[in-house]
Design a protein around this motif. Structure first.
Motif, PDB file in Angstrom:
ATOM      1  N   SER A 128       0.833  -1.205   0.000  1.00 34.55           N
ATOM      2  CA  SER A 128       0.000   0.000   0.000  1.00 34.55           C
ATOM      3  C   SER A 128       0.864   1.250   0.000  1.00 34.55           C
ATOM      4  CB  SER A 128      -0.908   0.041   1.226  1.00 34.55           C
ATOM      5  OG  SER A 128      -1.754  -1.063   1.213  1.00 34.55           O
ATOM      6  N   ILE A 129       1.938   1.193   0.786  1.00 36.60           N
ATOM      7  CA  ILE A 129       2.821   2.360   0.845  1.00 36.60           C
ATOM      8  C   ILE A 129       3.500   2.559  -0.508  1.00 36.60           C
ATOM      9  CG2 ILE A 129       4.868   3.316   1.967  1.00 36.60           C
ATOM     10  CD1 ILE A 129       4.026   1.630   4.450  1.00 36.60           C
ATOM     11  N   VAL A 130       4.079   1.461  -1.031  1.00 34.56           N
ATOM     12  CA  VAL A 130       4.726   1.539  -2.348  1.00 34.56           C
ATOM     13  C   VAL A 130       3.718   2.004  -3.386  1.00 34.56           C
ATOM     14  CG1 VAL A 130       5.858   0.201  -4.146  1.00 34.56           C
ATOM     15  CG2 VAL A 130       6.375  -0.273  -1.767  1.00 34.56           C
ATOM     16  N   GLY A 131       2.531   1.406  -3.347  1.00 35.29           N
ATOM     17  CA  GLY A 131       1.510   1.727  -4.342  1.00 35.29           C
ATOM     18  C   GLY A 131       1.103   3.192  -4.299  1.00 35.29           C
ATOM     19  N   THR A 132       0.965   3.726  -3.069  1.00 39.27           N
ATOM     20  CA  THR A 132       0.590   5.131  -2.946  1.00 39.27           C
ATOM     21  C   THR A 132       1.648   6.030  -3.561  1.00 39.27           C
ATOM     22  OG1 THR A 132      -0.447   4.542  -0.863  1.00 39.27           O
ATOM     23  CG2 THR A 132      -0.163   6.877  -1.287  1.00 39.27           C
ATOM     24  N   LEU A 133       2.920   5.720  -3.222  1.00 44.56           N
ATOM     25  CA  LEU A 133       4.005   6.556  -3.758  1.00 44.56           C
ATOM     26  C   LEU A 133       4.049   6.473  -5.280  1.00 44.56           C
ATOM     27  CD1 LEU A 133       6.813   5.796  -1.153  1.00 44.56           C
ATOM     28  CD2 LEU A 133       5.488   7.902  -1.427  1.00 44.56           C
ATOM     29  N   VAL A 134       3.907   5.253  -5.813  1.00 42.41           N
ATOM     30  CA  VAL A 134       3.992   5.089  -7.261  1.00 42.41           C
ATOM     31  C   VAL A 134       2.806   5.766  -7.947  1.00 42.41           C
ATOM     32  CG1 VAL A 134       3.980   3.400  -9.128  1.00 42.41           C
ATOM     33  CG2 VAL A 134       5.361   2.991  -7.116  1.00 42.41           C
ATOM     34  N   ALA A 135       1.626   5.640  -7.342  1.00 41.51           N
ATOM     35  CA  ALA A 135       0.452   6.285  -7.937  1.00 41.51           C
ATOM     36  C   ALA A 135       0.631   7.803  -7.938  1.00 41.51           C
ATOM     37  CB  ALA A 135      -0.804   5.899  -7.161  1.00 41.51           C
ATOM     38  N   TRP A 136       1.209   8.300  -6.841  1.00 37.90           N
ATOM     39  CA  TRP A 136       1.490   9.737  -6.748  1.00 37.90           C
ATOM     40  C   TRP A 136       2.420  10.150  -7.876  1.00 37.90           C
ATOM     41  CZ3 TRP A 136       5.154  12.198  -2.597  1.00 37.90           C
ATOM     42  CH2 TRP A 136       5.076  13.595  -2.710  1.00 37.90           C
ATOM     43  N   GLY A 137       3.486   9.340  -8.071  1.00 39.20           N
ATOM     44  CA  GLY A 137       4.426   9.617  -9.146  1.00 39.20           C
ATOM     45  C   GLY A 137       3.749   9.622 -10.500  1.00 39.20           C
ATOM     46  N   LYS A 138       2.824   8.688 -10.691  1.00 37.56           N
ATOM     47  CA  LYS A 138       2.144   8.588 -11.982  1.00 37.56           C
ATOM     48  C   LYS A 138       1.221   9.771 -12.223  1.00 37.56           C
ATOM     49  CE  LYS A 138       2.037   3.858 -13.332  1.00 37.56           C
ATOM     50  NZ  LYS A 138       1.231   2.988 -14.150  1.00 37.56           N
ATOM     51  N   ILE A 139       0.597  10.257 -11.144  1.00 36.97           N
ATOM     52  CA  ILE A 139      -0.379  11.338 -11.316  1.00 36.97           C
ATOM     53  C   ILE A 139       0.313  12.692 -11.349  1.00 36.97           C
ATOM     54  CG2 ILE A 139      -2.322  12.523 -10.240  1.00 36.97           C
ATOM     55  CD1 ILE A 139      -2.988   9.713  -8.992  1.00 36.97           C
ATOM     56  N   GLY A 140       1.200  12.920 -10.357  1.00 35.52           N
ATOM     57  CA  GLY A 140       1.702  14.277 -10.186  1.00 35.52           C
ATOM     58  C   GLY A 140       3.160  14.479 -10.539  1.00 35.52           C
ATOM     59  N   GLY A 141       3.845  13.395 -10.991  1.00 35.35           N
ATOM     60  CA  GLY A 141       5.272  13.530 -11.213  1.00 35.35           C
ATOM     61  C   GLY A 141       5.603  14.204 -12.527  1.00 35.35           C
ATOM     62  N   ASN A 142       6.857  14.607 -12.660  1.00 31.91           N
ATOM     63  CA  ASN A 142       7.291  15.129 -13.954  1.00 31.91           C
ATOM     64  C   ASN A 142       7.582  13.963 -14.893  1.00 31.91           C
ATOM     65  OD1 ASN A 142       9.719  14.091 -13.144  1.00 31.91           O
ATOM     66  ND2 ASN A 142      10.516  16.067 -12.442  1.00 31.91           N
ATOM     67  N   VAL A 143       8.078  14.258 -16.080  1.00 33.40           N
ATOM     68  CA  VAL A 143       8.237  13.212 -17.101  1.00 33.40           C
ATOM     69  C   VAL A 143       9.115  12.062 -16.604  1.00 33.40           C
ATOM     70  CG1 VAL A 143       8.932  12.779 -19.457  1.00 33.40           C
ATOM     71  CG2 VAL A 143       7.977  14.986 -18.849  1.00 33.40           C
ATOM     72  N   VAL A 144      10.206  12.422 -15.927  1.00 33.62           N
ATOM     73  CA  VAL A 144      11.137  11.388 -15.486  1.00 33.62           C
ATOM     74  C   VAL A 144      10.473  10.474 -14.460  1.00 33.62           C
ATOM     75  CG1 VAL A 144      13.377  10.969 -14.442  1.00 33.62           C
ATOM     76  CG2 VAL A 144      13.043  12.971 -15.889  1.00 33.62           C
ATOM     77  N   ILE A 145       9.859  11.092 -13.442  1.00 32.10           N
ATOM     78  CA  ILE A 145       9.231  10.299 -12.386  1.00 32.10           C
ATOM     79  C   ILE A 145       8.101   9.456 -12.961  1.00 32.10           C
ATOM     80  CG2 ILE A 145       7.865  10.456 -10.285  1.00 32.10           C
ATOM     81  CD1 ILE A 145       9.518  12.794  -9.456  1.00 32.10           C
ATOM     82  N   ARG A 146       7.324  10.070 -13.878  1.00 31.21           N
ATOM     83  CA  ARG A 146       6.202   9.337 -14.439  1.00 31.21           C
ATOM     84  C   ARG A 146       6.670   8.123 -15.238  1.00 31.21           C
ATOM     85  NH1 ARG A 146       2.893  12.542 -18.229  1.00 31.21           N
ATOM     86  NH2 ARG A 146       3.998  14.188 -17.133  1.00 31.21           N
ATOM     87  N   SER A 147       7.734   8.303 -16.018  1.00 30.06           N
ATOM     88  CA  SER A 147       8.171   7.149 -16.806  1.00 30.06           C
ATOM     89  C   SER A 147       8.802   6.090 -15.912  1.00 30.06           C
ATOM     90  CB  SER A 147       9.109   7.562 -17.931  1.00 30.06           C
ATOM     91  OG  SER A 147      10.080   8.434 -17.436  1.00 30.06           O
ATOM     92  N   LEU A 148       9.458   6.519 -14.815  1.00 30.05           N
ATOM     93  CA  LEU A 148       9.978   5.540 -13.855  1.00 30.05           C
ATOM     94  C   LEU A 148       8.831   4.741 -13.244  1.00 30.05           C
ATOM     95  CD1 LEU A 148      12.821   7.351 -11.880  1.00 30.05           C
ATOM     96  CD2 LEU A 148      13.006   5.344 -13.348  1.00 30.05           C
TER      97      LEU A 148
END
Lengths: 240, 241
Positions: free
Chosen positions: A40-60
């Protein structure tokens, strides 16, 4: 030696494996729960990255979910088990210890499950976040909530509500995946059945018992998730 | 990172790919037939058929695949004399067939629900129209229901095939030397978990990528009505410019 009956075998008598199986069931639930929470913790962080991250974070983040959902869970478990002990061995040799250092199987298992289920949960959270209405987020911002407060008061409660069915599915996956942890030697339900089957030469009896216990856990957790869903949806208008 | 080692690892692990694909596709092929049967049982509205199918799906989706594999491979050994008497022991003695059987039974349970969803999504007016034209029974199923259902079910069924490719890794636990089996052997020989993991993971990703593309191509081929119509008379347009 007289052949024990099935119920003597899996019962709680002097020759029975009942307590061992019950403890192992508890271990299965414990490792699955820890893995699920880590996920859940990993998932929240990754979902955050997917929604609000810049190009680099989103592609990661995209790469993470694609890779982890595309390779077998067993490989990830091997990576954590062998990779973890290799890393510990390297650290140990700095301090003069020699040879193979085993990592605690519980930690390895929970971490591997967390990493894998994090990828699934990220998608669940992302999907649920899409449902939260944009207007509400704007309203929260306009009354001056900053990020963390908005996450805690507005986003998290609503995302959780919509995510419950998806989380239920992920939990079932995690529960079944926990059986794979038996390859690392953690004495959970499947491992215990394997041990019992080996020492009594009654494999069918024990594996069928394990299957029934897994079904029982599945069944109870389905019920609990349904209850949680009904509870979270109270007061919501339903389109019917 | 040691690239020579990774190249050798890649070549070794590629040796496991035929078995991985063999297990996956044998199971998917047998599983699809069985799943269709289960889906039809569930939709028959006959309790004696519906109920066992429902129980089957519940049991096989509710227990870990590894338990199912152990139950078949180790568990049935308990009944060896009986199986020998029936001439089935040569089948259950082989880890390959045990793995195929377990994977088949498992995928059938999941796929039957996908097929059922597809069959139920067929619009009722299409069936009515077909009946009005005088189609019924198998002809109606073959010409109207089945093609629409396949189109609906294909994306979900594609993920099920990917899951099956991943699930073949469990066969390594009962001594099958497919990609994961070879990877585990290499790791325990060399203790270079990270490198072997990267290579093995890459192989699975490539396999799954190819399968996804194939499924997408089939989807495209099956849904001509969703494609953009080809541009007409491009020459006229050129004249305007």
């Amino acid at each position: 030696m007289q052949q024990l009956s099935y119920f003597e075998l899996v019962g709680f008598g002097p020759n029975g494996w009942g307590w061992a199986l019950l403890t192992a069931t508890g271990m299965t639930i414990a490792v699955a729960t820890c893995g699920f929470l880590a996920g859940s913790i990993v998932g929240t962080l990754v979902a955050w990255g997917k929604i609000g991250g810049n190009v680099v974070i989103r592609s990661l983040a995209d790469g993470y979910t694609t890779v982890l959902r595309g390779i077998p869970d067993l490989l990830v478990i091997y990576l954590f088990y062998f990779g973890g002990s290799a890393a510990l061995g390297a650290i140990g040799s700095l301090f003069g210890a020699e040879g193979f250092i085993g990592v605690p199987a519980f930690a390895t298992g929970a971490m591997a499950i967390g990493i894998v289920s994090g990828a699934y949960q990220a998608e669940v959270f992302r999907g649920a976040f899409q449902v939260v209405s944009r207007g509400e987020l704007e309203a929260a911002r306009s009354v001056g909530m900053h990020r963390w407060l908005m996450f805690r008061r507005i986003i998290a409660p609503q995302v959780l509500r919509y995510a419950i069915p998806g989380l239920g599915n992920t939990w079932q996956l995690v529960l079944k995946e926990s059986a794979l942890i038996s390859v690392t030697g953690l004495v959970e339900l499947l491992r215990q059945s394997h041990i019992a089957a080996g020492s009594t030469r009654r494999p069918f009896d024990f594996y069928i018992t394990a299957a029934v216990l897994y079904l029982l856990i599945t069944w109870v957790s389905t019920y609990l998730f349904q209850r949680a869903e009904a509870h979270s949806m109270r007061g919501m208008r339903r389109a019917s | 990172m040691d690239f020579a080692f990774m190249r050798d690892t890649f070549l070794t692990l590629m040796g496991g790919v035929p078995l991985t694909l063999n297990l996956a596709f044998t199971a998917v092929a047998f599983g699809a037939v069985f799943a269709m049967l289960l889906a039809l049982m569930r939709m028959s509205r006959v309790k004696v058929l519906d109920w066992p199918a429902q129980a089957y799906v519940f049991v096989f989706r509710g227990t870990p695949l590894l338990v199912q594999i152990f139950l078949i491979y180790y568990g049935l050994g308990q009944f060896r004399p009986t199986l020998q008497e029936w001439g089935l022991w040569t089948f259950f003695r082989e880890p390959y067939w045990c793995a195929v059987l377990a994977l088949t039974l498992n995928t059938a349970a999941y796929a039957s629900e996908i097929f059922r969803g597809g069959l139920q999504s067929v619009p009722h007016n299409q069936v009515e129209a077909a009946r009005a034209c005088g189609m019924s029974g198998f002809l109606l199923f073959r010409r109207i229901v089945f093609p629409i259902a396949v189109r609906q079910a294909l994306p979900a069924y594609g993920s099920e095939i990917i899951l099956m490719v991943k699930a073949t890794s469990l066969a390594s636990i009962i001594t099958m030397m497919e990609v994961t089996g070879l990877a585990a052997k290499l790791i325990s020989q060399t203790f270079r978990a990270v490198e072997v993991f990267i290579v093995a993971g890459l192989i699975y990703l490539i396999l799954n990528f190819i399968i996804t593309r194939i499924i997408m191509a089939i989807e495209w081929w099956l849904s001509p009505h969703l494609r953009r119509p080809p541009a007409i008379e491009p020459r006229l347009e050129a004249a305007h410019v």
